[in-house]
Design a protein around this motif. Structure first.
Motif, mmCIF file in Angstrom:
data_model
loop_
_atom_site.group_PDB
_atom_site.id
_atom_site.type_symbol
_atom_site.label_atom_id
_atom_site.label_comp_id
_atom_site.label_asym_id
_atom_site.label_seq_id
_atom_site.Cartn_x
_atom_site.Cartn_y
_atom_site.Cartn_z
ATOM 1 N N ILE A 257 4.720 4.413 10.843
ATOM 2 C CA ILE A 257 4.363 4.086 9.462
ATOM 3 C C ILE A 257 4.521 5.361 8.641
ATOM 4 C CG2 ILE A 257 2.480 3.450 7.899
ATOM 5 C CD1 ILE A 257 3.292 1.069 9.438
ATOM 6 N N TYR A 258 5.306 5.254 7.584
ATOM 7 C CA TYR A 258 5.507 6.384 6.678
ATOM 8 C C TYR A 258 4.704 6.134 5.410
ATOM 9 C CZ TYR A 258 7.686 9.712 3.547
ATOM 10 O OH TYR A 258 7.890 10.727 2.656
ATOM 11 N N ASP A 259 3.860 7.099 5.036
ATOM 12 C CA ASP A 259 3.064 7.019 3.806
ATOM 13 C C ASP A 259 3.879 7.624 2.672
ATOM 14 O OD1 ASP A 259 1.252 7.154 1.731
ATOM 15 O OD2 ASP A 259 -0.243 8.295 2.842
ATOM 16 N N ALA A 260 4.289 6.789 1.715
ATOM 17 C CA ALA A 260 5.137 7.255 0.614
ATOM 18 C C ALA A 260 4.356 7.814 -0.570
ATOM 19 C CB ALA A 260 6.034 6.109 0.141
ATOM 20 N N PRO B 13 16.469 10.601 6.679
ATOM 21 C CA PRO B 13 15.914 9.973 7.876
ATOM 22 C C PRO B 13 15.188 10.954 8.790
ATOM 23 C CG PRO B 13 18.306 10.113 8.017
ATOM 24 C CD PRO B 13 17.923 10.508 6.621
ATOM 25 N N GLU B 14 15.629 12.205 8.809
ATOM 26 C CA GLU B 14 14.930 13.209 9.623
ATOM 27 C C GLU B 14 13.499 13.394 9.139
ATOM 28 O OE1 GLU B 14 19.261 14.615 9.073
ATOM 29 O OE2 GLU B 14 17.716 13.692 7.839
ATOM 30 N N HIS B 15 13.310 13.366 7.818
ATOM 31 C CA HIS B 15 11.978 13.484 7.223
ATOM 32 C C HIS B 15 11.118 12.278 7.621
ATOM 33 C CE1 HIS B 15 8.815 14.225 4.261
ATOM 34 N NE2 HIS B 15 8.968 12.967 3.875
ATOM 35 N N LEU B 16 11.693 11.093 7.531
ATOM 36 C CA LEU B 16 10.953 9.885 7.906
ATOM 37 C C LEU B 16 10.514 9.955 9.366
ATOM 38 C CD1 LEU B 16 13.230 7.267 6.145
ATOM 39 C CD2 LEU B 16 10.910 7.919 5.451
ATOM 40 N N TYR B 17 11.411 10.415 10.223
ATOM 41 C CA TYR B 17 11.121 10.502 11.656
ATOM 42 C C TYR B 17 9.991 11.488 11.929
ATOM 43 C CZ TYR B 17 12.134 10.522 16.676
ATOM 44 O OH TYR B 17 12.051 10.391 18.047
ATOM 45 N N GLU B 18 10.068 12.656 11.293
ATOM 46 C CA GLU B 18 9.067 13.708 11.514
ATOM 47 C C GLU B 18 7.715 13.374 10.898
ATOM 48 O OE1 GLU B 18 10.743 17.340 10.029
ATOM 49 O OE2 GLU B 18 12.467 17.198 11.368
ATOM 50 N N CYS B 19 7.719 12.654 9.778
ATOM 51 C CA CYS B 19 6.489 12.470 9.006
ATOM 52 C C CYS B 19 5.830 11.097 9.176
ATOM 53 C CB CYS B 19 6.760 12.731 7.532
ATOM 54 S SG CYS B 19 7.269 14.433 7.205
ATOM 55 N N SER B 20 6.437 10.216 9.953
ATOM 56 C CA SER B 20 5.803 8.922 10.151
ATOM 57 C C SER B 20 4.771 9.006 11.268
ATOM 58 C CB SER B 20 6.835 7.829 10.443
ATOM 59 O OG SER B 20 7.528 8.105 11.643
ATOM 60 N N LYS B 21 3.710 8.218 11.119
ATOM 61 C CA LYS B 21 2.662 8.170 12.139
ATOM 62 C C LYS B 21 3.040 7.090 13.154
ATOM 63 C CE LYS B 21 -1.242 9.815 9.389
ATOM 64 N NZ LYS B 21 -0.405 10.736 8.718
ATOM 65 N N PRO B 22 3.006 7.419 14.444
ATOM 66 C CA PRO B 22 3.399 6.449 15.473
ATOM 67 C C PRO B 22 2.537 5.186 15.440
ATOM 68 C CG PRO B 22 3.130 8.635 16.416
ATOM 69 C CD PRO B 22 2.608 8.702 15.014
ATOM 70 N N LEU B 23 3.163 4.082 15.746
ATOM 71 C CA LEU B 23 2.421 2.805 15.865
ATOM 72 C C LEU B 23 1.930 2.647 17.286
ATOM 73 C CD1 LEU B 23 4.544 0.260 13.827
ATOM 74 C CD2 LEU B 23 2.334 1.220 13.262
ATOM 75 N N ASP C 12 0.828 -1.221 0.000
ATOM 76 C CA ASP C 12 0.000 0.000 0.000
ATOM 77 C C ASP C 12 0.862 1.270 0.000
ATOM 78 O OD1 ASP C 12 0.980 -0.064 2.596
ATOM 79 O OD2 ASP C 12 -0.972 0.187 3.558
ATOM 80 N N TYR C 13 2.146 1.122 -0.352
ATOM 81 C CA TYR C 13 3.091 2.236 -0.412
ATOM 82 C C TYR C 13 3.292 2.912 0.944
ATOM 83 C CZ TYR C 13 3.650 1.770 -5.412
ATOM 84 O OH TYR C 13 3.972 1.297 -6.649
ATOM 85 N N THR C 14 3.347 2.094 1.979
ATOM 86 C CA THR C 14 3.762 2.572 3.287
ATOM 87 C C THR C 14 5.033 1.819 3.673
ATOM 88 O OG1 THR C 14 2.421 0.947 4.494
ATOM 89 C CG2 THR C 14 1.413 3.118 4.040
ATOM 90 N N ILE C 15 5.756 2.394 4.614
ATOM 91 C CA ILE C 15 6.970 1.756 5.124
ATOM 92 C C ILE C 15 6.879 1.744 6.644
ATOM 93 C CG2 ILE C 15 9.494 1.771 5.159
ATOM 94 C CD1 ILE C 15 9.354 3.677 2.706
ATOM 95 N N ARG C 16 7.009 0.558 7.213
ATOM 96 C CA ARG C 16 7.042 0.436 8.670
ATOM 97 C C ARG C 16 8.483 0.656 9.102
ATOM 98 N NH1 ARG C 16 3.981 -3.329 12.612
ATOM 99 N NH2 ARG C 16 5.237 -3.057 14.478
ATOM 100 N N LEU C 17 8.670 1.564 10.052
ATOM 101 C CA LEU C 17 10.015 1.990 10.440
ATOM 102 C C LEU C 17 10.264 1.785 11.931
ATOM 103 C CD1 LEU C 17 9.789 5.366 8.553
ATOM 104 C CD2 LEU C 17 11.223 3.440 7.870
ATOM 105 N N THR C 18 11.508 1.494 12.257
ATOM 106 C CA THR C 18 11.975 1.517 13.634
ATOM 107 C C THR C 18 13.177 2.452 13.666
ATOM 108 O OG1 THR C 18 11.273 -0.773 13.963
ATOM 109 C CG2 THR C 18 12.803 0.142 15.588
ATOM 110 N N PHE C 19 13.188 3.330 14.677
ATOM 111 C CA PHE C 19 14.244 4.329 14.807
ATOM 112 C C PHE C 19 15.147 4.015 15.992
ATOM 113 C CE2 PHE C 19 10.729 6.355 12.596
ATOM 114 C CZ PHE C 19 11.370 6.954 11.528
ATOM 115 N N ALA C 20 16.304 4.670 16.044
ATOM 116 C CA ALA C 20 17.315 4.413 17.074
ATOM 117 C C ALA C 20 16.787 4.621 18.492
ATOM 118 C CB ALA C 20 18.540 5.282 16.837
ATOM 119 N N ASP C 21 15.812 5.520 18.656
ATOM 120 C CA ASP C 21 15.273 5.768 19.994
ATOM 121 C C ASP C 21 14.155 4.783 20.363
ATOM 122 O OD1 ASP C 21 13.166 6.660 18.425
ATOM 123 O OD2 ASP C 21 13.050 8.648 19.333
#
Length: 83
Positions: free
Chosen positions: A32-35, A73-83, A18-27
């Motif tokens: 979920i990032y909508d591409a 990665p800063e964009h991904l962090y700011e624009c992803s919706k928390p799980l 569905d053109y989303t990316i599930r992400l895990t960050f260092a913190d």
């Protein structure tokens, strides 16, 4: 003196059809990032090919597809919706 790893470093990424990316960050944050917005930009035209999009992976602290295509990665962090 060691430097602290920035929170926004991507440690894991899984693309979905569905053109989303599930992400895990260092913190530890997961999101979920909508591409979809990227698909309209000429720079990211290759992402319109779903098999290519699904090859996304976490490497060097961000999400990459090949040697030419990645997302800040800063964009991904700011624009992803928390799980």
């Amino acid at each position: 003196m060691t430097m602290k790893t920035p929170n926004w470093i991507v440690t894991a990424a899984t693309a979905a059809p569905d053109y989303t990316i599930r992400l895990t960050f260092a913190d530890g944050k997961q999101g979920i990032y909508d591409a979809h917005p990227l698909l309209k930009k000429p720079l990211f035209a290759k992402l319109n090919n779903l098999p290519f999009f699904l090859n996304a992976k976490a490497e060097d602290g961000t999400v990459i597809w090949d040697d030419d295509l990645d997302i800040a990665p800063e964009h991904l962090y700011e624009c992803s919706k928390p799980l």
